[in-house]
Design an enzyme around this catalytic site. Structure first.
Site, PDB file in Angstrom:
ATOM      1  N   HIS A 190      23.138 -11.561  35.401  1.00 21.60           N
ATOM      2  CA  HIS A 190      24.697 -10.678  35.522  1.00 21.60           C
ATOM      3  C   HIS A 190      24.485 -10.001  37.006  1.00 21.60           C
ATOM      4  O   HIS A 190      23.584  -9.245  37.061  1.00 21.60           O
ATOM      5  CB  HIS A 190      25.362 -10.139  34.518  1.00 21.60           C
ATOM      6  CG  HIS A 190      26.672 -10.312  34.610  1.00 21.60           C
ATOM      7  ND1 HIS A 190      27.237  -8.393  34.699  1.00 21.60           N
ATOM      8  CD2 HIS A 190      27.621 -10.727  34.448  1.00 21.60           C
ATOM      9  CE1 HIS A 190      28.566  -9.077  34.583  1.00 21.60           C
ATOM     10  NE2 HIS A 190      28.857 -10.040  34.483  1.00 21.60           N
ATOM     11  N   HIS A 234      21.755  -4.633  30.392  1.00 21.24           N
ATOM     12  CA  HIS A 234      22.407  -3.933  28.810  1.00 21.24           C
ATOM     13  C   HIS A 234      23.210  -5.620  28.111  1.00 21.24           C
ATOM     14  O   HIS A 234      23.522  -5.756  29.158  1.00 21.24           O
ATOM     15  CB  HIS A 234      23.880  -2.683  29.647  1.00 21.24           C
ATOM     16  CG  HIS A 234      24.680  -3.091  30.019  1.00 21.24           C
ATOM     17  ND1 HIS A 234      24.973  -3.427  31.351  1.00 21.24           N
ATOM     18  CD2 HIS A 234      26.297  -3.562  29.607  1.00 21.24           C
ATOM     19  CE1 HIS A 234      26.194  -3.974  31.819  1.00 21.24           C
ATOM     20  NE2 HIS A 234      26.535  -3.754  30.717  1.00 21.24           N
ATOM     21  N   LYS A 291      33.359 -10.603  26.767  1.00 21.87           N
ATOM     22  CA  LYS A 291      33.868 -10.432  28.024  1.00 21.87           C
ATOM     23  C   LYS A 291      32.311 -10.211  29.340  1.00 21.87           C
ATOM     24  O   LYS A 291      31.526  -9.334  28.266  1.00 21.87           O
ATOM     25  CB  LYS A 291      34.909  -9.581  28.383  1.00 21.87           C
ATOM     26  CG  LYS A 291      34.478  -7.804  28.296  1.00 21.87           C
ATOM     27  CD  LYS A 291      35.173  -6.848  27.877  1.00 21.87           C
ATOM     28  CE  LYS A 291      34.889  -5.414  27.260  1.00 21.87           C
ATOM     29  NZ  LYS A 291      33.642  -4.989  27.728  1.00 21.87           N
ATOM     30  N   ASP A 344      31.068  -6.400  25.209  1.00 22.72           N
ATOM     31  CA  ASP A 344      30.337  -6.121  26.239  1.00 22.72           C
ATOM     32  C   ASP A 344      29.344  -8.048  26.479  1.00 22.72           C
ATOM     33  O   ASP A 344      28.356  -7.554  25.460  1.00 22.72           O
ATOM     34  CB  ASP A 344      29.419  -5.300  26.992  1.00 22.72           C
ATOM     35  CG  ASP A 344      29.527  -5.707  28.449  1.00 22.72           C
ATOM     36  OD1 ASP A 344      31.108  -5.531  29.341  1.00 22.72           O
ATOM     37  OD2 ASP A 344      28.570  -4.240  29.326  1.00 22.72           O
ATOM     38  N   CYS A 367      35.309   1.000  29.992  1.00 22.60           N
ATOM     39  CA  CYS A 367      35.926  -0.191  29.102  1.00 22.60           C
ATOM     40  C   CYS A 367      37.253   0.204  28.773  1.00 22.60           C
ATOM     41  O   CYS A 367      38.419  -0.861  28.430  1.00 22.60           O
ATOM     42  CB  CYS A 367      35.345  -1.214  28.743  1.00 22.60           C
ATOM     43  SG  CYS A 367      33.898  -2.146  29.176  1.00 22.60           S
ATOM     44  N   HIS A 410      26.741  -9.961  28.465  1.00 24.46           N
ATOM     45  CA  HIS A 410      26.441 -10.814  29.512  1.00 24.46           C
ATOM     46  C   HIS A 410      25.207 -11.495  29.902  1.00 24.46           C
ATOM     47  O   HIS A 410      24.071 -11.318  28.933  1.00 24.46           O
ATOM     48  CB  HIS A 410      25.658  -8.900  30.130  1.00 24.46           C
ATOM     49  CG  HIS A 410      27.017  -8.116  30.434  1.00 24.46           C
ATOM     50  ND1 HIS A 410      28.170  -8.478  31.594  1.00 24.46           N
ATOM     51  CD2 HIS A 410      26.671  -7.081  31.151  1.00 24.46           C
ATOM     52  CE1 HIS A 410      28.575  -7.189  31.359  1.00 24.46           C
ATOM     53  NE2 HIS A 410      28.228  -6.552  31.458  1.00 24.46           N
ATOM     54  N   ASP A 429      33.700  -2.508  22.453  1.00 24.76           N
ATOM     55  CA  ASP A 429      32.235  -2.460  22.580  1.00 24.76           C
ATOM     56  C   ASP A 429      31.823  -1.110  21.951  1.00 24.76           C
ATOM     57  O   ASP A 429      30.755  -0.575  22.479  1.00 24.76           O
ATOM     58  CB  ASP A 429      31.925  -1.800  24.206  1.00 24.76           C
ATOM     59  CG  ASP A 429      33.095  -2.959  25.726  1.00 24.76           C
ATOM     60  OD1 ASP A 429      33.603  -4.188  24.478  1.00 24.76           O
ATOM     61  OD2 ASP A 429      32.494  -2.969  26.394  1.00 24.76           O
TER      62      ASP A 429
HETATM   63  C1  VGL Z   1      30.790  -0.516  29.891  1.00 19.78           C
HETATM   64  C2  VGL Z   1      29.787  -0.271  31.731  1.00 19.78           C
HETATM   65  C3  VGL Z   1      29.342  -1.936  31.811  1.00 19.78           C
HETATM   66  C4  VGL Z   1      31.799  -0.379  28.856  1.00 19.78           C
HETATM   67  C5  VGL Z   1      30.495  -1.652  30.099  1.00 19.78           C
HETATM   68  O1  VGL Z   1      31.652  -1.171  27.881  1.00 19.78           O
HETATM   69  O2  VGL Z   1      32.202   0.716  29.500  1.00 19.78           O
HETATM   70  N1  VGL Z   1      30.366  -0.125  31.059  1.00 19.78           N
HETATM   71  N2  VGL Z   1      29.323  -2.533  31.273  1.00 19.78           N
HETATM   72 ZN    ZN Z   2      28.851  -4.519  31.589  1.00 13.21          ZN
END
Ligand code: VGL
Ligand code: ZN
Length: 203
Positions: free
Chosen positions: A56, A85, A110, A50, A155, A52, A12
């Site tokens: 979401h 995000h 994901k 990430d 993550c 979404h 990510d």
């Molecule tokens: C993440 C919070 C929400 C991450 C992703 O990549 O750590 N954290 N979505």
């Molecule tokens: Zn996320």
């Protein structure tokens, strides 16, 4: 060069997790040059994103009256409500512009199901719906994983813990990760990883 059975998993490294982004991790972009250099050591490189939809369930904006960084109860357990995000197709969801993508053979996306979040590169937050990454690594004979990226305590940690559970040998390069650190989540994640058998490395 590392053995053919090893892979680098880059979690990510997206604009929304870097300074100026919607869910910025302090110093998030500072790890990019080190990750780029590390890619040259590995014969297999996997990137995750990430990813979404706007509706979401992990977004506070989709829960009337809720504030970002609060917690709600989902069918699969407690879920932090995040600022909106990494919305599919937006600049915030794009990989950091300086991150090398040519060395990667696979990009895993994901968190694309509206009703369930996905921190881990392997499973959604119900810890059973697979992303397909396990099958990819298994069928390529990969047994050892090194994790880097964002965020250490969400993550990266969820991915590393799932990888241990699946039987991989797992290292996390802490110097090439940065954390969100929500209510002590960074120390908790480090302790959980250490206890599970993740090798925590620094430069
Ligand atoms: C993440 C919070 C929400 C991450 C992703 O990549 O750590 N954290 N979505
Ligand atoms: Zn996320």
């Amino acid at each position: 060069m590392r053995d053919i059975t090893e892979a680098l998993i880059v979690i990510d490294v997206q604009n929304d997790f870097c300074p100026g982004g919607a869910l910025a991790v302090a110093d998030g972009d500072s790890i990019v040059p080190g990750i780029n250099a590390l890619m040259d050591e590995f014969q297999t490189v996997v990137l995750t994103q990430d990813w979404h939809p706007a509706n979401h369930a992990s977004f506070a904006a989709n829960h009337p009256g809720a504030e970002p960084f609060g917690v709600t109860e989902m069918p699969y357990g407690p879920q932090v409500l995040w600022p909106t995000h990494c919305v599919i197709g937006t600049p915030g969801a794009a990989l950091h512009r300086d991150l090398r993508t040519d060395p990667a053979q696979l990009v895993i996306r994901k968190g694309f199901r509206p009703e369930i979040d996905s921190y881990s590169a392997f499973f959604e937050n119900d810890r059973e719906t697979p992303t397909g990454l396990e099958g990819y690594l298994d069928t390529r004979g990969i047994t050892q994983l090194t994790f880097v990226g964002l965020a250490t305590d969400y993550c990266v940690a969820y991915s590393a813990l799932d990888a241990i559970r699946l039987g991989f040998k797992v290292s996390v390069r802490q110097d090439l990760c940065r954390g969100i650190n929500l209510n002590g989540s960074l120390e908790e994640a480090r302790a959980q990883m250490r206890d599970a058998g993740v090798v925590l490395l620094d430069a």
